[in-house]
Design an enzyme around this catalytic site. Structure first.
Site, PDB file in Angstrom:
ATOM      1  N   CYS A  72     -21.721  47.830 -25.523  1.00 26.28           N
ATOM      2  CA  CYS A  72     -21.506  47.392 -24.424  1.00 26.28           C
ATOM      3  C   CYS A  72     -19.938  47.596 -24.068  1.00 26.28           C
ATOM      4  O   CYS A  72     -19.612  48.499 -23.195  1.00 26.28           O
ATOM      5  CB  CYS A  72     -21.795  45.967 -23.989  1.00 26.28           C
ATOM      6  SG  CYS A  72     -23.547  45.473 -24.210  1.00 26.28           S
ATOM      7  N   HIS A 131     -17.380  41.780 -19.757  1.00 28.23           N
ATOM      8  CA  HIS A 131     -17.674  42.332 -21.425  1.00 28.23           C
ATOM      9  C   HIS A 131     -16.453  43.177 -21.753  1.00 28.23           C
ATOM     10  O   HIS A 131     -16.406  43.868 -22.722  1.00 28.23           O
ATOM     11  CB  HIS A 131     -18.789  42.778 -21.744  1.00 28.23           C
ATOM     12  CG  HIS A 131     -19.005  42.388 -23.327  1.00 28.23           C
ATOM     13  ND1 HIS A 131     -20.190  42.972 -23.954  1.00 28.23           N
ATOM     14  CD2 HIS A 131     -18.468  41.710 -24.241  1.00 28.23           C
ATOM     15  CE1 HIS A 131     -20.333  42.497 -25.031  1.00 28.23           C
ATOM     16  NE2 HIS A 131     -19.145  41.866 -25.385  1.00 28.23           N
TER      17      HIS A 131
END
Length: 469
Positions: A72, A131
């Site tokens: 991610c 993130h």
């Protein structure tokens, strides 16, 4: 004379506003950990995605679309900056970030596409997962987002996950997942809260669209970054058990439901024709069983290793296409031809340059931007080809793992958890999309040519120089 001047000024202002409003709205639906063939329009037999199928019918499927990385954080950093992951933060790169991480995407060192769009009059919003750093100096509103409501890291980085001390200092459990608005924590979420967040993010994304159209009257950029397709696969009550692919399938089908709601919002506001929608995933799917996830979340953390995928491998690696080749759909009525497919290799970093071009922004010249303008491909122009000679699979902080060149895929030799290869492996994706048969011995000249390209690209990134071709 005075009235004429006033009239002329008003006319000029009207023209400027009209020009600004001709800029297309942009929605990027950034799915989390969704596999290439986990949409029914990309071949799934056990997951139904009617809204994404409808989106594909209205636009173009990109069947050789590569995420920048198999995890991610580096993938999203590359997407936002248009740069291969090892270039990020002055060549330091970014590993996957955790609640105890003290670093993130550096605003002073990087230019985000949202910052470029804001300069061109866009309103920008992010709903879902970020993130790229949970500390205030790294949050979305520092990187050009006007609005942010979401979680700063994955929904499985909570207090249940205490078993993996390699990720957590001294095995100490993480705090409950924070729900953040702008830069303020407004709630700490338990698992019941997490199950309801996908619906909240969908509602708030639609409100953002409404405000942009009815109140600010500016073009908008929306990143809808769903969370439910990342473990644990929680969905709002009433949506469980609908798919044939267990909890993960339910999550993908709920994401599809959210896409349908967003599409209906555009239609209701009458802005479909001036809105570009891009659907893609940050990386490939989770394909291996994880006992800790199952112990923490039961069936919401269960992965069926026998579930078949078209591509080899999954997330956590940049060698095989299962980790980095993802489904992608783009629509723009009247511009992108409906019901079409493009198999030219392109990369998620290309969205940076393409979005900037559409907005009329200048691409930064004080840094290397790897993304290219793929608008000719999107519009289906005759003879349009990939703007890349090759697309490279880099590790997060440097080191090349793979090269996609034309119909070839080269896996570089080296030691990795996916296996140790003493020599390069070569696959012909035209006849072997699953990368099952190594044909390196059959095509030594091809291997030699791509290895030469790989060496040059690796040296270019290490030296922060442009990759030729």
């Amino acid at each position: 004379m005075g009235k004429l001047i006033i009239f002329a000024a008003l006319f000029l202002c009207t023209q400027v506003l009209a020009q600004e409003n001709t800029k297309p709205n942009i929605i990027h639906i950034l799915a989390d950990d969704v596999g290439y063939d986990d949409l029914s329009c990309f071949g799934s037999k056990d997951i139904s995605t009617p809204n994404l199928d409808a989106l594909a019918a209205k636009g173009m499927k990109f069947t050789s679309f590569y995420a920048p990385h198999g995890t991610c954080t580096p993938s999203r950093a590359a997407l936002l900056t248009g740069r291969y992951a090892p270039r990020i933060n002055e060549g330091q790169g970014l590993y996957v970030l955790f609640p105890h991480s003290k670093h993130g995407l550096e605003d002073e060192q990087e230019v985000s596409v949202t910052e470029l769009l804001k300069e061109q009059g866009y309103t920008t919003g992010l709903y879902g997962k970020w993130h790229l750093g949970h500390l205030p100096q790294y949050l979305p509103c520092v990187h050009g987002f006007d609005e942010f409501l979401g979680i700063p890291y994955p929904n499985d980085h909570g207090p249940e996950r205490i078993g993996n001390s390699g990720w957590r200092p001294n095995g100490v459990s993480d705090p409950a997942i924070p729900l953040i608005k702008q830069a303020q924590i407004i709630k700490r979420c338990d698992n019941n809260d997490l199950a309801e967040l996908p619906a909240l993010f969908t509602r708030e994304a639609c409100k953002f669209i409404y405000r942009s159209v009815k109140e600010t009257q500016k073009p908008f950029y929306l990143q809808y970054a769903n969370i439910e397709t990342h473990t644990p696969w929680f969905v709002p009550k009433g949506f469980e058990g609908r798919s044939k692919a267990a909890a993960y399938g339910d999550a993908v089908e709920y994401l599809d439901t959210s896409v349908g709601i967003i599409m209906k919002t555009l239609k209701r506001l009458g802005i479909e024709d001036n809105t570009i929608i891009v659907f893609s995933s940050d990386n490939g799917p989770l394909i291996h069983k994880d006992e800790e996830l199952e112990n923490c979340y039961g069936r919401f953390g269960f992965t069926d290793p026998n579930r078949e995928h078209l591509l080899r491998g999954g997330k956590y690696q940049e060698r095989f296409d299962g980790g980095i080749r993802v489904s992608c759909i783009m629509t723009w009525p009247g511009q992108i031809p409906a019901g079409t497919t493009c198999d030219e290799p392109v990369a998620a970093m290309d969205l940076f340059t393409t979005f900037a071009h559409l907005a009329g922004a200048e691409i930064p010249k004080d840094r290397v931007i790897d993304g290219k303008n793929i608008l000719p491909l999107m519009k289906g122009e005759a003879g349009a080809k990939s703007p890349h000679e090759a697309i490279y699979g880099f590790k997060a902080t440097g080191g090349l793992m793979s090269v996609r060149y034309q119909n070839w895929k080269l896996i570089l030799p080296g030691k990795h958890w996916t296996g140790t290869f003493d020599t390069p492996q070569l696959y012909d994706l035209t006849s072997d999309v699953g990368e099952n048969t190594n044909v390196a011995d059959k095509y030594p000249k091809v291997v030699k040519e791509i290895m030469k390209m790989a060496k040059a690209a690796d040296e270019a990134v290490k030296g922060d120089l442009p990759i030729k071709g």
